[in-house]
Design an enzyme around this catalytic site. Structure first.
Site, PDB file in Angstrom:
ATOM      1  N   GLU A 115       0.848  -1.196   0.000  1.00  0.00           N
ATOM      2  CA  GLU A 115       0.000   0.000   0.000  1.00  0.00           C
ATOM      3  C   GLU A 115       0.883   1.244   0.000  1.00  0.00           C
ATOM      4  O   GLU A 115       0.940   2.019   0.953  1.00  0.00           O
ATOM      5  CB  GLU A 115      -0.949  -0.047   1.190  1.00  0.00           C
ATOM      6  CG  GLU A 115      -1.917  -1.231   1.086  1.00  0.00           C
ATOM      7  CD  GLU A 115      -2.847  -1.373   2.283  1.00  0.00           C
ATOM      8  OE1 GLU A 115      -2.826  -0.495   3.183  1.00  0.00           O
ATOM      9  OE2 GLU A 115      -3.596  -2.363   2.331  1.00  0.00           O
TER      10      GLU A 115
ATOM     11  N   GLU B 193      -7.768   5.703   3.960  1.00  0.00           N
ATOM     12  CA  GLU B 193      -7.562   4.823   2.805  1.00  0.00           C
ATOM     13  C   GLU B 193      -7.613   5.614   1.494  1.00  0.00           C
ATOM     14  O   GLU B 193      -8.479   6.463   1.310  1.00  0.00           O
ATOM     15  CB  GLU B 193      -8.666   3.757   2.758  1.00  0.00           C
ATOM     16  CG  GLU B 193      -8.783   2.883   3.999  1.00  0.00           C
ATOM     17  CD  GLU B 193      -7.960   1.624   3.899  1.00  0.00           C
ATOM     18  OE1 GLU B 193      -7.249   1.457   2.882  1.00  0.00           O
ATOM     19  OE2 GLU B 193      -8.039   0.802   4.830  1.00  0.00           O
TER      20      GLU B 193
END
Length: 655
Positions: free
Chosen positions: A231, A406
């Site tokens: 990520e 996110e």
């Protein structure tokens, strides 16, 4: 222990992942100009079997100018939802194109016929020069080496600028011995000579040395990233946040440093990032399910973070915990947060994401998750979210503001209008109002970094410290308006609706009790945060003046000019002129009311008369959960005020 080659050559073409964060399992030639790259499952280098197998990052050299090759990446986790929305890997050419970009053409993609859980993508690449080194990655890379270099940059910025307090130390070593660093950043104002508590007895700070100084009068903010190695958007967000925090020319950065101590862990999973993993650590563990009961032997980085957070909560004014992530399936930028027991706590919990929406055009409040189920449900691999950072940290510290931020790897669903910045000197912020037209853009490393900056700006807004705020030019003009808007949303949820209704009943019962008290001239009190007092007038007249109490609500707006009065009523010659601003509760009553006309009674120890208030003499600002625009209220509205020795109230509210 299994062995995997890092370099594969086929004639003049060479594939390599022999660099920090590089990864593939193998490369096969399907023909003279066609090659298949297999992804490497997390943990495979250490003989651990996992199903995390999406990250790839490699280089290709040896192609002649004008030569075209086909590259297929196989053995990925199912990512069809993302690629259906035109997800594209990134590439760069050295030396001609040093900046990462998305592939110019969308790749083809699909599933292996014999195994629907094996996903593949394929694209063509044309070499521009004979000496080209082409790099390809699943998304914008940010290696462990780059993370260390960014920490070095922060240290140099602090030394160059002066008046910045900067302390950098190794908090713990990973399973493979890599350092997990923690940085303390603030201003030198408010610094005590006494150091923070020493946690070496818990196995932390292996290099020893002096601990960071204490700042007892400041708020503490904990920020972390890269618990999931693939990520990489998390590191780009961290990069943007650090750029903003150390900006010497932005007064907002100075206000942040003067009021807040930032505890920053740029990389929670040094092994996984270095090895080119997607979600796991050296042992293939998802560390974001290990916060509930970590051990120093198997989860040393999470174990260390928990001890630091507990120390900060026990010793200082820790207010914020934010962990940065990226997301594969859910589009947009959004937050996972917790579901708290009272509506008042939940409003404060939801306020930070609400303000993020105002400060960043890609933040999607409607995509944020605040549910109780998201605090305890199990993921696809059967691991409970009770072990994730935001949930476990809330349980450990009781913090209201615990968030996972996110960013989707690919794109969002829409783009928010961006209000202009207000405040003295705000033109320097170079942030006029913006309205995006067209489909949402593909996310880039610059968009990710702007989200990180937004975390800093939003922190200023929620603390009412922002000298260049967008909030006054948004639909919700004030923090109080934002809270009213959030409360209205919560009123639609059964558990919070019950609390809100019960509180309203108790408040109404208290008002009815006040009404029974004998009236007394010249006394005042407060109504829903608005202080009201009576004053004797000349014979034949009477009056009421209402002003906002120091801690009263800031919702509602005076719709005419003049002095800062919430409501002013003066009776004389048979009519009342008025300027009226209502609380959110009063607005909702006006909205729902079928009665448009009653009487106005002004009492000052005795009844002095009844007069109608014409709608032509005032306006009402009406807010609804669905739409915030103002509207005029036609008809006649009446106000009843009674004075008593206990205070003042508006009889039955507005009816």
């Amino acid at each position: 222990m299994p062995s995997f080659e890092k370099v594969y050559s086929f004639g003049n073409i060479t594939f390599s992942c022999d660099f920090c964060s590089g990864s593939f399992a193998s490369v096969e030639a399907d023909g003279p100009s066609s090659f298949t790259v297999q992804t490497l499952p997390d943990g495979a280098l250490n003989g651990v079997e996992t199903n995390y197998r999406t990250w790839f990052y490699f280089s290709v050299t040896g192609g002649a100018a004008g030569q075209t090759i086909t590259i297929t990446v196989d053995n990925m986790n199912p990512q069809g939802k993302m690629f259906k929305n035109d997800m594209r890997p990134v590439f760069k050419r050295v030396p001609s194109q040093s900046k990462w970009e998305r592939l110019p053409q969308a790749p083809s993609y699909g599933y292996d016929d014999e195994d629907s859980k094996r996903f593949w993508i394929s694209w063509k690449h044309k070499f521009a020069t004979d000496d080209e080194i082409a790099f390809f990655a699943f998304t914008w890379p940010y290696s462990f080496q780059e993370i260390v270099e960014k920490c070095d940059w922060c240290e140099k910025q602090a030394a160059t600028q002066g008046r910045i307090y900067f302390h950098r130390e190794v908090l713990v070593k990973s399973i493979q011995g890599r350092p997990m660093e923690i940085m303390t950043v603030t201003s030198q104002e408010g610094m005590a000579q006494e150091p923070e508590p020493d946690l070496r007895a818990e196995g932390l700070y292996p290099h020893g040395g002096a601990r960071a100084n204490r700042f007892p009068s400041k708020i503490y903010f904990f920020l972390s990233a890269r618990v999931h190695p693939g990520e990489t958007a998390a590191s780009h967000m961290m990069h943007g946040f650090l750029d903003f925090l150390f900006n010497p020319d932005d007064p907002r950065a100075k206000v942040l440093r003067n009021n807040i101590v930032f505890k920053i862990v740029p990389c929670l999973n040094p092994d996984g990032v270095s090895l080119g993993h997607y979600r796991g650590d050296t042992l293939g563990q998802n560390l974001n399910r290990c916060y509930a009961e970590p051990t120093i032997e198997t989860h040393p980085t999470i174990y260390a973070v928990n001890h630091v957070l507990k120390m900060l909560k026990d010793t200082f004014n820790l207010k914020f915990y934010v962990d940065l992530h990226a997301h594969a399936s859910k589009r947009g930028v959004f937050a996972y947060a917790n579901n708290l027991p009272t509506w008042q706590e939940q409003v404060e919990n939801m306020l930070f994401p609400k303000l993020m929406t105002i400060n960043n055009p890609h933040f999607d409040f409607s995509a944020c998750v605040f549910s109780a189920n998201a605090m305890k449900s199990k993921d696809k691999r059967g691991e409970s979210k009770e072990g994730c950072g935001r949930v476990a940290v809330h349980q450990l510290t009781g913090l209201i503001h615990c968030y996972t931020i996110e960013c989707n790897y690919n794109c969002g669903r829409f783009v928010n209008p961006k209000p202009a910045v207000s405040g003295e000197g705000s033109a320097r912020a170079a942030s006029p109002a913006e309205m995006w037209r067209g489909p949402p853009p593909k996310f880039t490393d610059e968009i990710f970094r702007d989200v990180g900056k937004c975390v800093g700006v939003t922190t200023l807004d929620i603390l009412s410290l922002n000298p260049w705020s967008r909030l006054p030019n948004s639909n919700n003009k004030t923090l109080a308006d934002c809270r009213d808007w959030l409360k209205a949303r919560l009123a639609a949820q059964p558990n919070y609706r019950t609390q809100i209704v019960e509180e309203k009943k108790q408040k109404q019962g208290s008002l009815l009790e006040d009404k029974k008290q004998p009236p007394k001239a010249g006394h005042g009190g407060s109504i829903d945060g608005i202080s009201v007092r009576s004053k004797p007038l000349a014979a034949g007249t009477s009056g009421v003046t209402a002003r906002r109490a120091p801690n009263g609500p800031k919702s509602g707006s005076a719709l005419t000019g003049g002095p800062p009065r919430v409501a002013s009523l003066a009776h004389g010659a048979g009519r009342i002129s008025s300027r009226i601003s209502l609380t959110s509760e009063q607005r909702s009553i006006v909205q729902e009311s079928e009665a448009r006309r009653t009487a106005v009674s002004l009492a000052r120890g005795h009844r002095v008369g009844t007069v109608s208030v014409g709608a032509s003499l005032h306006q009402l600002s009406l807010d609804t959960p669905a739409a915030p625009p103002q509207s005029s209220f036609s008809g006649n509205v009446q106000l009843s005020a009674n004075f008593s020795s206990k205070g003042t109230r508006q009889q039955g509210r507005l009816r």
